[in-house]
Motif scaffolding. Structure first.
Motif, PDB file in Angstrom:
ATOM      1  N   VAL A  51     -14.415  -4.770 -23.352  1.00 48.55           N
ATOM      2  CA  VAL A  51     -14.345  -5.829 -24.361  1.00 48.55           C
ATOM      3  C   VAL A  51     -12.922  -6.386 -24.491  1.00 48.55           C
ATOM      4  O   VAL A  51     -12.724  -7.421 -25.098  1.00 48.55           O
ATOM      5  N   LEU A  52     -11.965  -5.692 -23.887  1.00 47.60           N
ATOM      6  CA  LEU A  52     -10.581  -6.173 -23.893  1.00 47.60           C
ATOM      7  C   LEU A  52     -10.116  -6.309 -22.442  1.00 47.60           C
ATOM      8  O   LEU A  52     -10.101  -5.322 -21.716  1.00 47.60           O
ATOM      9  N   PRO A  53      -9.750  -7.519 -22.016  1.00 46.13           N
ATOM     10  CA  PRO A  53      -9.275  -7.671 -20.636  1.00 46.13           C
ATOM     11  C   PRO A  53      -7.954  -6.922 -20.457  1.00 46.13           C
ATOM     12  O   PRO A  53      -7.156  -6.855 -21.394  1.00 46.13           O
ATOM     13  N   VAL A  54      -7.751  -6.346 -19.287  1.00 42.23           N
ATOM     14  CA  VAL A  54      -6.504  -5.631 -19.037  1.00 42.23           C
ATOM     15  C   VAL A  54      -5.539  -6.563 -18.301  1.00 42.23           C
ATOM     16  O   VAL A  54      -5.959  -7.531 -17.662  1.00 42.23           O
ATOM     17  N   SER A  55      -4.231  -6.246 -18.393  1.00 43.61           N
ATOM     18  CA  SER A  55      -3.256  -7.112 -17.728  1.00 43.61           C
ATOM     19  C   SER A  55      -2.795  -6.525 -16.398  1.00 43.61           C
ATOM     20  O   SER A  55      -2.178  -7.213 -15.591  1.00 43.61           O
ATOM     21  N   GLY A  56      -3.097  -5.254 -16.140  1.00 40.95           N
ATOM     22  CA  GLY A  56      -2.717  -4.659 -14.863  1.00 40.95           C
ATOM     23  C   GLY A  56      -3.330  -3.283 -14.698  1.00 40.95           C
ATOM     24  O   GLY A  56      -3.806  -2.690 -15.667  1.00 40.95           O
ATOM     25  N   GLY A  57      -3.323  -2.799 -13.446  1.00 42.21           N
ATOM     26  CA  GLY A  57      -3.877  -1.476 -13.179  1.00 42.21           C
ATOM     27  C   GLY A  57      -5.350  -1.546 -12.828  1.00 42.21           C
ATOM     28  O   GLY A  57      -5.927  -2.629 -12.754  1.00 42.21           O
ATOM     29  N   THR A  58      -5.942  -0.381 -12.593  1.00 41.54           N
ATOM     30  CA  THR A  58      -7.353  -0.339 -12.190  1.00 41.54           C
ATOM     31  C   THR A  58      -8.130   0.717 -12.974  1.00 41.54           C
ATOM     32  O   THR A  58      -7.574   1.719 -13.415  1.00 41.54           O
ATOM     33  N   ILE A  59      -9.421   0.427 -13.123  1.00 45.22           N
ATOM     34  CA  ILE A  59     -10.352   1.397 -13.719  1.00 45.22           C
ATOM     35  C   ILE A  59     -11.485   1.566 -12.723  1.00 45.22           C
ATOM     36  O   ILE A  59     -12.163   0.597 -12.377  1.00 45.22           O
ATOM     37  N   ARG A  60     -11.671   2.790 -12.257  1.00 43.65           N
ATOM     38  CA  ARG A  60     -12.788   3.074 -11.349  1.00 43.65           C
ATOM     39  C   ARG A  60     -13.796   3.968 -12.058  1.00 43.65           C
ATOM     40  O   ARG A  60     -13.418   4.920 -12.740  1.00 43.65           O
TER      41      ARG A  60
END
Ligand code: ATP
Length: 234
Positions: A51-60
């Motif tokens: 629900v919150l866009p991220v500005s960097g990095g990854t989620i797997r």
């Protein structure tokens, strides 16, 4: 790995809330994230649920990179969140609240899943036709958890389930969390109640101003003097 977060950053406008977080949650593990008010715990959960866009990095998640996946697709993939402050729908009946939690599931499973929830939380069965708003804080927490479980999660995100509850109820909620883990659900538990959370966690992370300060087995963190001084009121 069930969930693998690498270098995650998040901003509210120009203010950076998360500063490059690395978190790993193994399949079937109970992982706790503890930290004070405003440390970034809810922000991280909102990034994981999408629900919150991220500005960097990854989620797997499992084999998939979900960093930019829409929130409802993450729910279908098996990530369900129990929000901070429960957020049950007060005017609706308890059973209707449960039905809402099943939006991502085939209709044919509904009755069976509702029965499973009533077996897990008998108090909800007793009050099933009543408005959710009449439940006590602890009962609302149970309903919020049951509603999330209706989505048949592989990964359950719990945001401060002990908030505002008396000690006896906190113990009851945490024993339910352990029971869910025993059923094979992977759990990410976010808490200000560091003592209770680290006591049941396989792995713990301590977050402060958007950065991970410590991580390790829950027991080791409980024994860590710096963690004790800052978070365990010792
Ligand atoms: P709490 O226990 O109060 O929920 P938390 O650890 O979950 O605390 P977050 O809510 O994630 O902390 O907040 C992290 C930081 O981001 C804080 O400095 C907070 O003020 C800021 N923040 C949170 N939500 C917003 C928002 N919508 N806009 C701007 N800043 C925000």
């Amino acid at each position: 790995m069930a969930l693998e977060i690498k270098g995650l950053t998040s901003h509210y406008g120009r203010i950076q809330a998360l500063h490059g977080l690395d978190i790993q949650i193994g399949e079937g593990q109970l992982v706790a994230l503890v930290g004070a008010n405003g440390a970034g715990k809810t922000t991280l959960l909102r990034a994981i649920s999408g629900v919150l866009p991220v500005s960097g990095g990854t989620i797997r998640f499992g084999d998939a990179d979900i960093t930019r996946m829409r929130p409802e697709r993450r729910v279908r993939a098996g990530i369900c969140q129990v929000p901070e402050g429960r957020q049950v729908f007060g005017p609706m009946s308890i059973e209707d609240n449960l039905r809402l939690g099943a939006f991502s599931q085939p209709k044919a499973r509904l009755a069976e899943d509702i029965d499973r929830m009533y077996a897990l939380f008998p108090i909800l069965k007793e009050k099933r036709r009543l408005a959710a708003g009449i439940l006590s804080g602890g009962q609302q927490q149970m309903l919020a958890m049951a509603r999330a479980l209706m989505g048949r999660p592989k990964l359950l995100l719990l945001d401060e389930p002990s908030m505002g509850l008396a000690p006896l109820l906190v113990a009851e909620i945490f024993s339910i969390v352990k029971n869910l883990k025993a059923q094979g659900i992977t759990i990410f538990l976010v808490e200000q109640n560091a003592n209770a959370a680290l006591s049941i966690a396989d792995t713990g992370y301590v977050i402060e101003t958007g950065k991970i300060l410590f991580s390790g087995p829950g027991r080791d963190l409980l024994d860590n003097e710096q963690v004790q001084n800052a978070y365990l009121g010792m």
